[in-house]
Design a protein around this motif. Structure first.
Motif, PDB file in Angstrom:
ATOM      1  N   GLU B 200      85.955  55.942  -1.761  1.00 60.18           N
ATOM      2  CA  GLU B 200      84.790  55.748  -2.605  1.00 60.18           C
ATOM      3  C   GLU B 200      83.948  56.750  -2.831  1.00 60.18           C
ATOM      4  O   GLU B 200      84.233  57.920  -2.314  1.00 60.18           O
ATOM      5  CB  GLU B 200      83.813  54.598  -1.680  1.00 60.18           C
ATOM      6  CG  GLU B 200      84.171  53.058  -1.909  1.00 60.18           C
ATOM      7  CD  GLU B 200      83.861  52.483  -3.105  1.00 60.18           C
ATOM      8  OE1 GLU B 200      83.368  53.374  -3.941  1.00 60.18           O
ATOM      9  OE2 GLU B 200      84.194  51.416  -3.211  1.00 60.18           O
ATOM     10  N   SER B 201      82.872  56.824  -3.404  1.00 62.27           N
ATOM     11  CA  SER B 201      81.924  57.881  -3.868  1.00 62.27           C
ATOM     12  C   SER B 201      80.625  57.121  -3.748  1.00 62.27           C
ATOM     13  O   SER B 201      80.448  56.120  -3.396  1.00 62.27           O
ATOM     14  CB  SER B 201      82.124  58.195  -5.182  1.00 62.27           C
ATOM     15  OG  SER B 201      81.889  57.323  -6.183  1.00 62.27           O
ATOM     16  N   PRO B 297      81.930  58.608 -10.747  1.00 66.48           N
ATOM     17  CA  PRO B 297      82.792  57.523 -11.319  1.00 66.48           C
ATOM     18  C   PRO B 297      84.293  57.580 -10.730  1.00 66.48           C
ATOM     19  O   PRO B 297      84.955  56.733 -10.934  1.00 66.48           O
ATOM     20  CB  PRO B 297      82.452  57.373 -12.827  1.00 66.48           C
ATOM     21  CG  PRO B 297      81.912  58.762 -12.991  1.00 66.48           C
ATOM     22  CD  PRO B 297      81.394  59.171 -11.822  1.00 66.48           C
ATOM     23  N   SER B 298      84.811  58.734 -10.809  1.00 64.02           N
ATOM     24  CA  SER B 298      86.190  59.210 -10.440  1.00 64.02           C
ATOM     25  C   SER B 298      86.450  58.605  -8.941  1.00 64.02           C
ATOM     26  O   SER B 298      86.054  59.379  -8.107  1.00 64.02           O
ATOM     27  CB  SER B 298      86.564  60.543 -10.526  1.00 64.02           C
ATOM     28  OG  SER B 298      86.542  60.721 -12.062  1.00 64.02           O
ATOM     29  N   ILE B 299      87.121  57.542  -8.616  1.00 63.74           N
ATOM     30  CA  ILE B 299      87.588  57.173  -7.351  1.00 63.74           C
ATOM     31  C   ILE B 299      89.022  56.824  -7.162  1.00 63.74           C
ATOM     32  O   ILE B 299      89.516  56.666  -8.084  1.00 63.74           O
ATOM     33  CB  ILE B 299      86.728  56.066  -6.735  1.00 63.74           C
ATOM     34  CG1 ILE B 299      86.729  54.810  -7.775  1.00 63.74           C
ATOM     35  CG2 ILE B 299      85.322  56.656  -6.614  1.00 63.74           C
ATOM     36  CD1 ILE B 299      86.004  53.669  -7.278  1.00 63.74           C
ATOM     37  N   LYS B 301      90.175  54.444  -5.421  1.00 63.16           N
ATOM     38  CA  LYS B 301      90.618  53.178  -5.701  1.00 63.16           C
ATOM     39  C   LYS B 301      91.026  52.565  -6.983  1.00 63.16           C
ATOM     40  O   LYS B 301      90.575  53.045  -8.061  1.00 63.16           O
ATOM     41  CB  LYS B 301      89.071  52.465  -5.392  1.00 63.16           C
ATOM     42  CG  LYS B 301      89.101  51.818  -3.886  1.00 63.16           C
ATOM     43  CD  LYS B 301      87.751  50.844  -3.748  1.00 63.16           C
ATOM     44  CE  LYS B 301      87.696  50.533  -2.400  1.00 63.16           C
ATOM     45  NZ  LYS B 301      86.190  50.112  -2.324  1.00 63.16           N
ATOM     46  N   GLN B 303      90.900  50.551 -10.321  1.00 60.72           N
ATOM     47  CA  GLN B 303      90.072  49.736 -11.043  1.00 60.72           C
ATOM     48  C   GLN B 303      90.762  49.287 -12.265  1.00 60.72           C
ATOM     49  O   GLN B 303      91.683  49.731 -12.598  1.00 60.72           O
ATOM     50  CB  GLN B 303      89.007  50.817 -11.298  1.00 60.72           C
ATOM     51  CG  GLN B 303      88.304  51.521 -10.159  1.00 60.72           C
ATOM     52  CD  GLN B 303      87.260  52.511 -10.749  1.00 60.72           C
ATOM     53  OE1 GLN B 303      86.215  52.325 -11.051  1.00 60.72           O
ATOM     54  NE2 GLN B 303      87.772  53.917 -10.707  1.00 60.72           N
ATOM     55  N   MET B 304      89.924  48.282 -12.998  1.00 63.87           N
ATOM     56  CA  MET B 304      90.451  47.961 -14.283  1.00 63.87           C
ATOM     57  C   MET B 304      89.731  48.525 -15.390  1.00 63.87           C
ATOM     58  O   MET B 304      88.394  48.760 -15.245  1.00 63.87           O
ATOM     59  CB  MET B 304      90.494  46.291 -14.259  1.00 63.87           C
ATOM     60  CG  MET B 304      91.010  45.470 -13.240  1.00 63.87           C
ATOM     61  SD  MET B 304      92.983  45.646 -13.229  1.00 63.87           S
ATOM     62  CE  MET B 304      93.492  45.307 -14.808  1.00 63.87           C
TER      63      MET B 304
END
Lengths: 353, 353, 353, 353
Positions: B200-201, B297-299, B301, B303-304
């Protein structure tokens, strides 16, 4: 350069003072071929006008717009579109005692330091009355945006500690607070009138939503769409904070919460924490903006301040002031957002060969 | 017009992309006669540099500044001062899978819609790396402001739900968070590293204080000092909110609370709710700014998101990213405020005959 | 504001000095999607390069262009396109004696008065070498114009008292004078070399023709197309006069002579006294421009001048100078006209809704 | 951006059309503290006014200035100074036949192509009447320059083939031609009236001299003082050529002739071929400018032209036109030069720390 111009293509320059001959604006860059609906412009000015209700200043100004140029047979010609409003109910006598004294919370001392000479009547150029010219120009920007189906709607979200809980656009113009929650509106009105009785004013929070903004508006680096909207709103006197999308809440989020996800089923965004702007470029979602409005600094209560000789003196501000500026700042905020969007709409035409 | 220029007199134009040849800036309007301390500029860049600690991106970029023009025998000559930084550790391979996919929370889709063509490597121009050029220019602005005793200091006020309680400027550069509260700094560091462990961030809040700003800076109407500072900060990617002085708290205040009073004894202001700016003009008090920073925003995890064919696809962002951008955004925010102040300092010279 | 930026949408900012690290330009506003032909840009720079023939300066500079940003896989991306040229044959030793002495006919004294500090080597920023950055930017503008079939062609019309009599575009690049009349070119060459033998330089007249410019370019009032072209050309050092169409001859004409008539048979214009611009707006006819170029001020003959202590002193200018600047000013003039046209082409997109 | 703004610090935006409600100008950037002599502004407008003599248009317009803002108790306040002139003798009936026909030598076809919609009455925005707003603004610029002892004087140098031989400033306002040579003035008057009898108009040449301009004004590269003056003058309709100093004669000179030498005895310059500007920076010598003015395109003689359906049609221009525009263009040219100088005077304040 001297600060009275906003925009790059759809560019406005405003002029005028609170107690001078009037206010005006020149729009240079309104494209040709736009029907200029003068009644609509007037109706927008009427929304910002003083004396419209018991929660606004009781100064009476018709704010009757006169279009001086740029329109031929009802249509914009592409050349500068100038408009003026004459001041009529300027009662400068109330300001004689302010010739040498700086009102707390106002730009008076700043103007004195900056320019040496100062039109002290009603704050001169620093008066909120200056924003009438913005509303006139903003109305033209809205006419332009309407051609592309883009709308901009503002409302009073909270006044003091009274917060709106629901958002119904259809009620905004039906209550004198311009709240989107009719029940909260009643409480807000009472809150404001109570404050006025005690010679006080109150602050609040205003929200603005722009809809149908196409994706791709905004420019890299400095002229990001949110940067220009931020500037637009901070340029309104009394605005002390601006948020886009989740705003300060973002500071408490984790990445996976903050990033707006696409629904695999519908292909649409589930959340809009970004407030419709990513990396400075519109995403196609609604543009959601929140701004904080401080209490009107002019109050009847005695306050301590300084005069031009740097002496501390007591002051009581007479004159006719809004006990809460939110209801009247709504159309101004809408105008500024509309101006920023109209400008970026036209700027975007140069992005590709 | 195309968004890569900031300022009117002290005016900068930046260029460059994350994975191109490098970044650069041209300062047009740096007055002649300023000693250009290259080591100082480098030290400012080092504060923003990647890889400086375990809470920042592990990309290695020396960010070595080269001054190309505008300086002769160590002194500015009044002509454009250009500086470049070469990219060295650009690992574009990590971005091959992003050629046709838009990262959530980034400007990728916006750039694609706007321009049709897009440098997808590391976000291209929309990368945070673009701000290195701002820091270089901001360092020159700070050198100019220093001549007039003006300082600009930023720090991390909160990270997620960990808030600083004290403000001690002397500790800011001594902790990797750039917090002004050393105890909170320890908790913030743990908070960030915990988040990173979970792919996460986290977001946070940054504060900036400008001191010794003379009264009288700022221009009427649109180029109010707070409007230009607001724009300056919103032009930084990830910033979702800006406050001046009491900010959103103002919306809950009454007038007599919000107005800053002068002490009859000392003649100085007791409070600074205005944050040093009244009616858009500096008052001589400290300029106090707060800004909200969203989580990177770059993580890692999944994401869609969407791709260029408007298809919903899953995405995992590899590459080397800051789990929390606050520590590195501090020097960028300082740079932007310094640029706005330097510009207004010079603009003010034209205010009187 | 500080003078190193030209254009509004297609906007360039140049930097660099004659004997500094190099020259450069940032184009902010080049639309995305343009193929950037680097070899073409280089070929334009080669036309302006020193040392290309016996009538130009013998300084050797490869003027090798490096594109730093704004191009991805050969195509412009819409973000700033920066280019630099490194200086390589800067021989500053020839300028040591000029540290405190102002060269006649140059900006030396002006820069000293203006800035207090001055890079005296080769004139610093005021050197003609500054125009190499313009040529690089102009080449990109020409690539853009080419997409719309617009061309810009310049040539040497006269040198001293030797005037061209014919105009054949195909010969321009085939003689070292860049004359459009091959016979006159021979005489011009002799005229220049004779002057150089006597340690003199000579002036001349250059013409530029823009073809296929669509009607409707140019803006009202101040940004008339001829006003921006006039500025573009007067911004080149050594230019002392500019004419559009019939120019000074117009002052001797009667109205019926000066007005360009339409042939009732063909519907086309019979004359082009307007030079393709009426009321500041392009008419669709060729844009015809003439400009006067003064003799290179740097000559080997002894001259009387002043030094920084305001003392009158003799001076002999060594260094490597063009005996006639016309052949090398041709590509610069073309570049400036191309930049003005590209900018107005894009500006015109905002003229209608 | 849309062309109706001139200047960077002392910046004017004009608006209005020939047969609309009136003309106006907003000066944004007039420094505070300047006494605004309204009678002087009016007197400058009277010099440009129609109907002042038998060689000017017989339209009657009082051109009575109204100051709307920016002046308090006779002194400029630093905020926008707006002025308007109401049209009173607009006889639009004479233009009904021009609704669909383009006048030769005018911007009519250009505006039609550009904007699609057009105010055809008297040329609309492209009318020479637009320059009245420039003269009003120029008068304020002259008041500012006067504070620093700078003057700007224009005169008619030649009309058709009648050239002035002497220059006596004291006679300029004493003859209706505004010639500086009283004997030539008589011949010029006859020349003009003869032309009018034959339904013709005539061109001429105007000179402008600026005195006491301090050295150091002008900016590098593109905003050279001559570049901005060139633009200023080419922005006036009918101007087809501009020269600084020796102008086109420079093209025939050798270097030692063209360079202005200092007298070893007096330390002053012997010649002024540079026209007071070297490398774009003022030298302290007089600024000498020459400009070519084409014959008024509106003549009573039948001409062939096109209409909006691209059909060739004959046209006879009625209405009230100047047979020679030189006498009335003199104050306009002075105004534009004064505006450029006032702007550069203020810009120069930012050149050093």
């Amino acid at each position: 350069m001297s600060g009275n111009t906003f925009g790059t293509i759809f560019r406005i320059t405003t002029f005028g003072e609170s107690h001078g001959k009037g206010l005006g604006v020149v729009i240079d860059g309104c494209p040709a071929g736009l029907e200029i609906d003068e009644a609509y412009i007037q109706s927008e000015l009427d929304r910002r006008r003083v004396g419209q209700s018991k929660v606004t200043s009781q100064r009476q100004e018709p704010d009757k717009i006169e279009i001086l140029s740029g329109v031929f047979e009802g249509v914009s010609t592409g050349v500068p579109l100038a408009m003026i409003l004459r001041n009529q109910d300027a009662d400068s006598s109330k300001y004689d005692n302010l010739r040498e004294v700086f009102r707390p919370g106002h730009a008076d001392a700043g103007y004195h330091t900056k320019y040496g000479v100062r039109d002290h009547r009603g704050g001169g150029r620093s008066s909120g009355r200056e924003t009438s010219a913005r509303v006139a120009a903003g109305a033209v920007a809205k006419l332009l945006l309407k051609k592309f189906n883009i709308t901009v709607t503002g409302w009073t979200h909270s006044v003091g500690n009274v917060e709106g809980k629901t958002v119904d656009f259809s009620v905004i113009e039906k209550n004198i607070i311009r709240a989107a929650d009719p029940e909260a509106a009643v409480k807000m009105e009472k809150y404001i009138l109570d404050a006025r009785k005690e010679h006080e004013s109150v602050g609040g929070i205003v929200k603005i939503k722009a809809q149908n903004v196409p994706p791709g508006l905004g420019e890299p680096a400095f002229d990001k769409l949110d940067a220009d909207i931020g500037k637009a709103l901070f340029s309104i006197g009394s605005v002390k904070g601006v948020e886009i999308g989740s705003g300060f809440e973002s500071g408490k989020m984790h990445g996976s919460e903050s990033n707006d996800m696409v629904s695999p089923e519908t292909g649409t965004y589930i959340t809009n924490n970004a407030g419709g702007i990513l990396g400075g470029i519109s995403s196609g979602q609604d543009i959601d903006i929140t701004m904080a409005v401080k209490p009107t600094p002019s109050i009847l209560k005695e306050q301590m301040t300084k005069d031009i000789h740097d002496k501390v003196v007591p002051i009581v501000i007479e004159g006719r002031h809004d006990p809460c500026i939110c209801p009247r700042i709504v159309p101004v905020a809408e105008a500024m957002v509309a101006l920023a969007l109209a400008d970026h709409y036209l700027r975007n035409r140069a992005s590709r060969i």
